[in-house]
Design an enzyme around this catalytic site. Structure first.
Site, PDB file in Angstrom:
ATOM      1  N   ASP A   1       1.845   3.945   3.101  1.00 10.01           N
ATOM      2  CA  ASP A   1       0.823   4.832   2.544  1.00 10.01           C
ATOM      3  C   ASP A   1       1.443   5.992   1.759  1.00 10.01           C
ATOM      4  O   ASP A   1       1.617   5.898   0.539  1.00 10.01           O
ATOM      5  CB  ASP A   1      -0.079   5.338   3.672  1.00 10.01           C
ATOM      6  CG  ASP A   1      -1.423   5.838   3.201  1.00 10.01           C
ATOM      7  OD1 ASP A   1      -1.758   5.616   2.033  1.00 10.01           O
ATOM      8  OD2 ASP A   1      -2.156   6.440   4.023  1.00 10.01           O
TER       9      ASP A   1
ATOM     10  N   HIS B   1      -9.800   1.170  -0.801  1.00  7.73           N
ATOM     11  CA  HIS B   1      -9.641   1.911   0.445  1.00  7.73           C
ATOM     12  C   HIS B   1     -10.981   1.949   1.178  1.00  7.73           C
ATOM     13  O   HIS B   1     -12.007   2.333   0.606  1.00  7.73           O
ATOM     14  CB  HIS B   1      -9.219   3.356   0.159  1.00  7.73           C
ATOM     15  CG  HIS B   1      -7.772   3.539  -0.169  1.00  7.73           C
ATOM     16  ND1 HIS B   1      -7.152   2.877  -1.201  1.00  7.73           N
ATOM     17  CD2 HIS B   1      -6.828   4.350   0.389  1.00  7.73           C
ATOM     18  CE1 HIS B   1      -5.875   3.265  -1.258  1.00  7.73           C
ATOM     19  NE2 HIS B   1      -5.658   4.154  -0.311  1.00  7.73           N
TER      20      HIS B   1
ATOM     21  N   HIS C   1       0.852  -1.195   0.000  1.00 11.35           N
ATOM     22  CA  HIS C   1       0.000   0.000   0.000  1.00 11.35           C
ATOM     23  C   HIS C   1       0.889   1.246   0.000  1.00 11.35           C
ATOM     24  O   HIS C   1       1.262   1.756   1.052  1.00 11.35           O
ATOM     25  CB  HIS C   1      -0.917  -0.009   1.231  1.00 11.35           C
ATOM     26  CG  HIS C   1      -1.983   1.042   1.221  1.00 11.35           C
ATOM     27  ND1 HIS C   1      -3.321   0.752   1.068  1.00 11.35           N
ATOM     28  CD2 HIS C   1      -1.916   2.390   1.347  1.00 11.35           C
ATOM     29  CE1 HIS C   1      -4.026   1.875   1.110  1.00 11.35           C
ATOM     30  NE2 HIS C   1      -3.180   2.890   1.281  1.00 11.35           N
TER      31      HIS C   1
ATOM     32  N   GLU D   1     -11.045   3.632   7.012  1.00 16.85           N
ATOM     33  CA  GLU D   1     -10.094   4.599   7.565  1.00 16.85           C
ATOM     34  C   GLU D   1     -10.897   5.737   8.169  1.00 16.85           C
ATOM     35  O   GLU D   1     -10.895   5.947   9.368  1.00 16.85           O
ATOM     36  CB  GLU D   1      -9.145   5.098   6.466  1.00 16.85           C
ATOM     37  CG  GLU D   1      -8.090   6.073   6.963  1.00 16.85           C
ATOM     38  CD  GLU D   1      -7.252   6.659   5.831  1.00 16.85           C
ATOM     39  OE1 GLU D   1      -6.165   7.188   6.116  1.00 16.85           O
ATOM     40  OE2 GLU D   1      -7.688   6.606   4.658  1.00 16.85           O
TER      41      GLU D   1
END
Length: 330
Positions: A276, A195, A15, A198
């Site tokens: 990330d 995604h 990622h 989060e």
């Protein structure tokens, strides 16, 4: 386990946003070459300056604005892979977006992709790091642009471009709005990630699983707030691309000790470790390992298990996996 030993462990990262991994010095230099003033996106120490997630997205897009040609992306890829290799990464997958590479025009996208892949091949020869690409549509750009992005991905799917996903602001739209794009990518043979979990909470993970059916979830850590969902993730074998340093930096958790990665792992969810957008969050893969070692006393055996788990979840072909597996045994 010594922290120096942590740095030297072979790592797999799944990622990583290519533009988001651009060293600030690289972006400043490129801006100077183009005589662009983007000084407002840097702090006094020369790092990226942002206040919250939504401001981070604006700073991210401002930094990306100076990347305008395939040659810029060739240079960017080399700079990013140099940083990754220095942290012990032997295999990585990076998110790429035709939105930033040629404005979703298939012909222009092919030129950008060729330049990125050339740089990746050069880095593999010179640094021993292997890279593969995952196209992402940008959620807050809307479903129509996502369709164009998916077509770009489908037309260039192959042994190097191996996946498709969605990134951006989770609070905009719903996963089902992007089902066509995911179906298009799936039919082209691309593996899928999304995604979720989060900023959207556990319900966003459920929606992604139901409406997009990806085999991996980017982040996904908010699933811990719904233990039935955690059990479902474990049962399905859904892999979470966990980015602890990013989550802490953005304020989801106060520190690494409060991060749910260890609890998710204990409950049988397949977790992986990634950075990330590392320079934005003042992290590297080596730092992620160091902080997880400090927070949970994870040792070489635990990190080795997660690296192998990550390789199993990678979207590359079997021959590449077999070659990387030998490096992990190494």
């Amino acid at each position: 386990m010594k922290e120096k030993g942590v740095r030297e462990l072979p790592k797999v990262e799944l990622h990583l946003h290519l533009e988001g991994a651009a060293p600030p010095a690289f972006i400043r230099g490129l801006a100077a070459e183009k005589k662009e003033d983007i000084s407002g996106i840097f702090d006094e120490q020369g790092g990226y300056a942002w206040r919250d997630f939504w401001h981070f997205l604006k700073v991210y897009e401002a930094a990306t604005s100076v990347l305008r040609s395939p040659e810029d992306y060739h240079r960017l890829t080399l700079a990013v892979l140099e940083e990754s290799a220095a942290s012990g990464v032997v295999y990585g997958e990076t998110f790429l977006s035709p939105d930033f590479c040629g404005g979703r025009d298939p012909g222009a996208w092919r030129e950008y992709l060729h330049a990125i892949r050339e740089a990746a091949d050069q880095a593999e020869r010179q640094m021993g790091i292997t890279l593969r690409g995952i196209v992402t549509c940008i959620r807050h750009f809307g479903p129509e642009k996502a369709r164009e992005t998916a077509i770009c991905a489908a037309e260039t799917a192959g042994d190097w471009l191996v996946g498709f996903g969605i990134a951006g602001d989770e609070t905009v739209g719903a996963p089902k709005d992007f089902a066509w794009s995911f179906d298009c990518a799936r039919e082209a043979g691309l593996r899928l990630t999304a995604h979720a979990g989060e900023w959207g909470g556990p319900e966003s993970v459920r929606a992604a699983l139901t409406d997009l059916n990806p085999e991996r979830i980017g982040h996904g850590v908010r699933a811990i707030e719904d233990l039935a969902l955690v059990d479902e993730l474990a049962e399905r074998g859904t892999v979470l691309e966990v980015c602890p340093g990013s989550n802490v930096s953005l304020g989801l958790y106060r520190d690494f000790r409060a991060h749910p990665i260890a609890e998710l792992d204990r409950r049988g969810v397949k977790v992986t470790i990634s950075t990330d957008d590392p320079p934005f969050f003042h992290t590297t893969m080596a730092r992620e390992y160091q902080e997880l070692h400090r927070a949970f006393d994870w040792d070489e055996g635990q990190f080795g298990r997660i690296a192998r788990q990550s390789l199993d979840a990678a979207f590359c072909d079997a021959d590449t996996k077999a070659r990387i597996a030998k490096l992990l045994e190494g």
